[in-house]
Motif scaffolding. Structure first.
Motif, PDB file in Angstrom:
ATOM      1  N   THR A  54      -3.534   1.347  -3.123  1.00  0.00           N
ATOM      2  CA  THR A  54      -3.123  -0.041  -3.256  1.00  0.00           C
ATOM      3  C   THR A  54      -3.146  -0.391  -4.743  1.00  0.00           C
ATOM      4  O   THR A  54      -4.208  -0.418  -5.370  1.00  0.00           O
ATOM      5  CB  THR A  54      -4.049  -0.997  -2.485  1.00  0.00           C
ATOM      6  OG1 THR A  54      -4.017  -0.651  -1.097  1.00  0.00           O
ATOM      7  CG2 THR A  54      -3.604  -2.445  -2.670  1.00  0.00           C
ATOM      8  N   GLN A  55      -1.986  -0.586  -5.308  1.00  0.00           N
ATOM      9  CA  GLN A  55      -1.877  -0.876  -6.737  1.00  0.00           C
ATOM     10  C   GLN A  55      -2.031  -2.379  -6.970  1.00  0.00           C
ATOM     11  O   GLN A  55      -1.298  -3.187  -6.407  1.00  0.00           O
ATOM     12  CB  GLN A  55      -0.528  -0.387  -7.269  1.00  0.00           C
ATOM     13  CG  GLN A  55      -0.393  -0.435  -8.773  1.00  0.00           C
ATOM     14  CD  GLN A  55       0.927   0.166  -9.231  1.00  0.00           C
ATOM     15  OE1 GLN A  55       1.907   0.183  -8.500  1.00  0.00           O
ATOM     16  NE2 GLN A  55       0.940   0.673 -10.448  1.00  0.00           N
ATOM     17  N   LYS A  56      -2.984  -2.733  -7.813  1.00  0.00           N
ATOM     18  CA  LYS A  56      -3.236  -4.141  -8.093  1.00  0.00           C
ATOM     19  C   LYS A  56      -2.294  -4.642  -9.179  1.00  0.00           C
ATOM     20  O   LYS A  56      -2.130  -3.991 -10.212  1.00  0.00           O
ATOM     21  CB  LYS A  56      -4.685  -4.325  -8.547  1.00  0.00           C
ATOM     22  CG  LYS A  56      -5.714  -3.880  -7.521  1.00  0.00           C
ATOM     23  CD  LYS A  56      -7.130  -3.942  -8.089  1.00  0.00           C
ATOM     24  CE  LYS A  56      -8.147  -3.404  -7.101  1.00  0.00           C
ATOM     25  NZ  LYS A  56      -9.523  -3.375  -7.681  1.00  0.00           N
ATOM     26  N   SER A  63      -0.175   8.164  -0.490  1.00  0.00           N
ATOM     27  CA  SER A  63      -0.883   7.578   0.645  1.00  0.00           C
ATOM     28  C   SER A  63      -2.268   7.099   0.237  1.00  0.00           C
ATOM     29  O   SER A  63      -2.942   7.706  -0.600  1.00  0.00           O
ATOM     30  CB  SER A  63      -0.995   8.588   1.787  1.00  0.00           C
ATOM     31  OG  SER A  63      -1.737   9.706   1.392  1.00  0.00           O
ATOM     32  N   SER A  97       0.826  -1.199   0.000  1.00  0.00           N
ATOM     33  CA  SER A  97       0.000   0.000   0.000  1.00  0.00           C
ATOM     34  C   SER A  97       0.862   1.252   0.000  1.00  0.00           C
ATOM     35  O   SER A  97       2.042   1.229   0.363  1.00  0.00           O
ATOM     36  CB  SER A  97      -0.916   0.004   1.223  1.00  0.00           C
ATOM     37  OG  SER A  97      -1.788  -1.097   1.194  1.00  0.00           O
ATOM     38  N   ASP A  98       0.250   2.355  -0.384  1.00  0.00           N
ATOM     39  CA  ASP A  98       0.866   3.680  -0.334  1.00  0.00           C
ATOM     40  C   ASP A  98       2.047   3.840  -1.286  1.00  0.00           C
ATOM     41  O   ASP A  98       2.857   4.750  -1.118  1.00  0.00           O
ATOM     42  CB  ASP A  98       1.313   4.016   1.099  1.00  0.00           C
ATOM     43  CG  ASP A  98       0.170   3.972   2.087  1.00  0.00           C
ATOM     44  OD1 ASP A  98      -0.945   4.352   1.692  1.00  0.00           O
ATOM     45  OD2 ASP A  98       0.395   3.549   3.227  1.00  0.00           O
TER      46      ASP A  98
END
Length: 534
Positions: free
Chosen positions: A317-319, A314, A2-3
Motif C-alpha cells: 500500500t503506497q502512501k 502484491s 493496494s498492490d
C-alpha cells in the motif's frame, strides 16, 4: 490502491539510482550534484514507501565542492553491502564541459547506513559513474566509464567500461586495467553495474545519453573480463520510441532481488510538463518489475521495453505524500528536506541558533556563485505546488537582497527579493535570469513595491505547470500578487540556451545575498511547501 506502486518512487530531483538490500531493508542512493551534503540515501521495507535516512558526505574531509560548476559535484553513486559494511563509491566532478572531464572517484564505508561514514579513499580519475562489484571469490572490482577526450569521426568520447581490482587491505586499485565493454550502436555508454547469476556475469549499462534517447542496455559473459554478448532484445528499457509515455528519459538503472526471489529494476526518468519537453522536477527515480527468462536474459515483466507508470506488487500500500509540509525552524538542525550549495562550512551560510525559531541566512556571494552562496532550498516534486515564507530583513543598500527563490542554477532562477532602491527605500522586486547563456543577463523589475521599514513580510509563489506567480503580504494584510506570470519551464533540465542542458532540477527556498561582503543577515520564520493535485 493496494498492490500497486505508482511511479516515480522518488519524486523530484533524484537521479542515477543505485539500490541494495540487507535482510528486509532496501537502501537507495541517488546523485546530488552540487547540492550539499552529498548523496541521498532512502530506506524502504516494501519498495513503495521511501524515507530519507542520510546524506553521508557531510563534512569537509569527505567533500568540498566550492568552485564546482553547475551540474558538477556528486555524479552517480553506487551503494552496495558486503563483509559487514556498506560501500559507497561516487564521482566528484570538477569539470564536464568541453572535451575534457575532471572527475575524481572515491569510496567510503560504514557499518550502518546512518554512519559513521569513513573518510574517502581515492580510486581514480579515468572516468565517471564508478561501481564496485563484490565477486563470489571475495575479490572486489571497480568498473567505470573511461573518458576519451579525443574528438574522432564516428566515435563518441565514452570510451567503454574499464575494470580494475580494488584491494581493501591496501585501500587502492591494483593490477591491470581492462576495457570489458565498448558499448552498442546506442553509444554514450556509462552507468555500469555488474552482477553474478547462474554462471554468468551480467553487465548493466546506460546508453544514449541522459536525454530523450536514454536507454538501459544489458550484456553477459562467462568470464569477468569478457567478451560480453549484448541482450538479443536490446535495449532492456527505454522511452525513446514512446513519446506519449509519462515517464520519459528512462535509463541508468540498477537491480535488486527481494527476499522472495523477485527481481526489480530501479531507473531514472523524468516527467515533462504536458505538451513540452521541459522537466523542472529533473530526473526522478522509478521502479519496474523484471523477470529472468528461460534463456537466462532479463526482461520487463509487463512485456516490451517501455516503463510502466503502475507496477503490480502484491501486499503493498503506497502512501501518498503529505499535501503540506510546514517547517518552523524550532530545532538547531536544518530539516532534512533542505540542502544548500557546494560548501562543507554551512555555519558561514546559516544559523538556527542565533535567533531561536528562525533560520538566519548570512548574505554571502551573488546569486549563482559557485563558491559561497547563502541559499537553502528543497526540491520541487510536484507539477503544481506553492511555497511560502516570512522574512525579516533590513538591507542597507542595493547590494543586499534576500527573499524567496525558485532556483535551477546561476542562469535560471526567479527571485522575489527585498532590497533598497536608489532613493534608499525598502522595496520588493523580482529578479530573474532567463537562461541567457553564456551572458547570464538579469531581468529586474524597474519599479519595486515599497515595504514599510522594520516590517515583517510574507513571500509566496505558486507554480502551475509552466507558470510561476509571486505574491506578498505585509504584516497581517491579505496576499497581493506581484509582477507578471513567469516561465517556470526554463527552470528545467532542458530549458537551456545551451546545446546539451543540465542535470539537476528546480529548488524552492530562501536566499540572502550581500555582494558588499558585509554578511548582512536575513531571518526567515517558517517555510511552507504545498503540493496541489495533478
Amino acid at each position: 490502491m493496494s498492490d500497486v506502486i505508482h511511479n516515480p518512487i522518488l519524486a523530484g530531483f533524484n537521479p542515477d539510482p543505485s539500490i541494495c538490500r540487507v535482510g528486509d531493508d532496501y537502501y537507495l542512493a541517488t546523485s546530488t550534484f552540487e547540492w550539499y551534503p552529498g548523496v541521498q540515501i532512502h530506506h524502504s521495507r516494501d519498495l513503495a514507501n521511501w524515507e530519507l535516512v542520510t546524506r553521508p558526505l557531510n563534512r569537509a574531509s569527505q567533500l568540498d565542492m566550492r568552485g564546482n560548476p553547475d551540474s558538477c559535484g556528486i555524479w552517480a553513486p553506487c551503494l552496495s553491502y558486503a563483509d559487514g559494511l556498506f560501500w559507497l563509491v561516487y564521482t566528484d566532478m570538477k569539470r564536464y564541459e568541453g572535451n575534457f572531464k575532471d572527475g575524481h572517484n572515491y569510496v567510503v564505508t560504514a557499518p550502518r547506513i546512518e554512519g559513521p561514514w569513513s573518510d574517502p579513499v581515492y580510486l581514480n580519475s579515468s572516468g565517471f559513474d564508478p561501481s564496485l562489484f563484490h565477486d563470489t571469490d571475495g575479490r572486489k572490482w571497480l568498473i567505470n566509464l573511461q573518458w576519451d577526450y579525443r574528438q574522432r569521426e564516428g566515435r563518441d568520447r565514452f570510451g567503454g567500461i574499464v575494470l580494475q581490482q580494488y584491494d581493501p587491505e591496501q585501500c587502492r586499485l591494483v593490477g591491470d586495467i581492462t576495457n570489458i565493454f565498448a558499448g552498442t550502436e546506442l553509444k554514450l555508454t556509462e552507468g555500469s553495474h555488474l552482477y553474478w547469476r547462474d554462471g554468468w556475469y551480467h553487465l548493466l549499462v546506460a546508453e544514449g545519453g541522459t536525454g530523450y534517447q536514454h536507454a538501459v542496455t544489458m550484456a553477459r559473459s562467462k568470464t569477468l573480463t569478457g567478451p560480453y554478448e549484448v541482450h538479443p532484445n536490446n535495449p532492456l528499457l527505454t522511452s525513446r520510441d514512446d513519446p506519449e509515455n509519462p515517464l520519459q528519459r528512462s535509463g541508468h538503472a540498477d537491480l535488486v532481488d527481494s527476499p522472495e526471489g523477485d527481481t526489480y529494476l530501479v531507473h531514472l526518468c523524468s516527467r515533462p510538463l504536458p505538451g513540452t519537453r521541459l522537466s523542472p522536477m529533473g530526473r526522478e527515480t522509478a521502479i519496474q518489475r523484471v523477470e529472468w527468462g528461460e534463456d537466462g536474459w532479463l526482461r520487463l515483466a509487463n512485456g516490451g521495453n517501455t516503463p510502466a507508470l503502475k507496477v503490480a506488487v502484491s501486499g503493498v500500500t503506497q502512501k501518498p505524500p503529505a499535501q503540506e509540509e510546514h517547517y518552523d525552524f524550532e530545532t538547531d538542525t536544518l530539516p532534512g528536506a533542505f540542502q544548500w550549495l557546494r560548501t562543507p562550512y554551512p555555519e558561514r551560510l546559516f544559523s538556527l541558533t542565533e535567533r531561536p525559531g528562525y533560520l538566519r541566512l548570512f548574505g554571502r556571494e551573488s546569486v549563482g556563485s559557485w563558491f559561497e552562496q547563502a541559499l537553502v532550498a528543497r526540491r520541487q516534486d510536484s507539477i503544481h505546488c506553492s511555497a511560502e515564507t516570512t522574512l525579516t530583513f533590513e538591507p542597507e543598500d542595493i547590494q543586499q537582497f534576500a527573499g524567496l527563490i525558485a532556483y535551477y542554477n546561476r542562469f535560471k532562477f526567479h527571485y522575489l527579493a527585498v532590497t533598497l532602491n536608489d532613493a534608499g527605500d525598502k522595496v520588493l522586486s523580482i529578479i530573474s535570469c532567463l537562461d541567457d547563456w553564456p551572458n547570464g543577463n538579469l531581468s529586474i523589475a524597474e519599479e519595486g513595491i515599497r515595504i514599510e521599514p522594520d516590517a515583517t513580510i510574507r513571500l509566496g509563489l505558486d507554480i502551475h505547470a509552466r507558470e510561476l506567480c509571486f505574491r506578498y503580504a505585509q504584516g497581517d494584510q491579505p496576499w497581493q500578487s506581484i509582477g507578471p506570470a513567469l516561465d517556470a519551464g526554463l527552470l528545467s533540465d532542458e530549458g537551456s540556451g545551451r546545446a546539451h542542458g543540465y542535470f539537476t532540477g528546480n529548488f524552492l527556498g530562501m536566499a540572502a545575498h550581500d555582494i558588499s561582503g558585509r554578511g548582512t543577515p536575513a531571518d526567515f520564520q517558517a517555510f511552507c511547501y504545498r503540493r496541489a493535485p495533478l
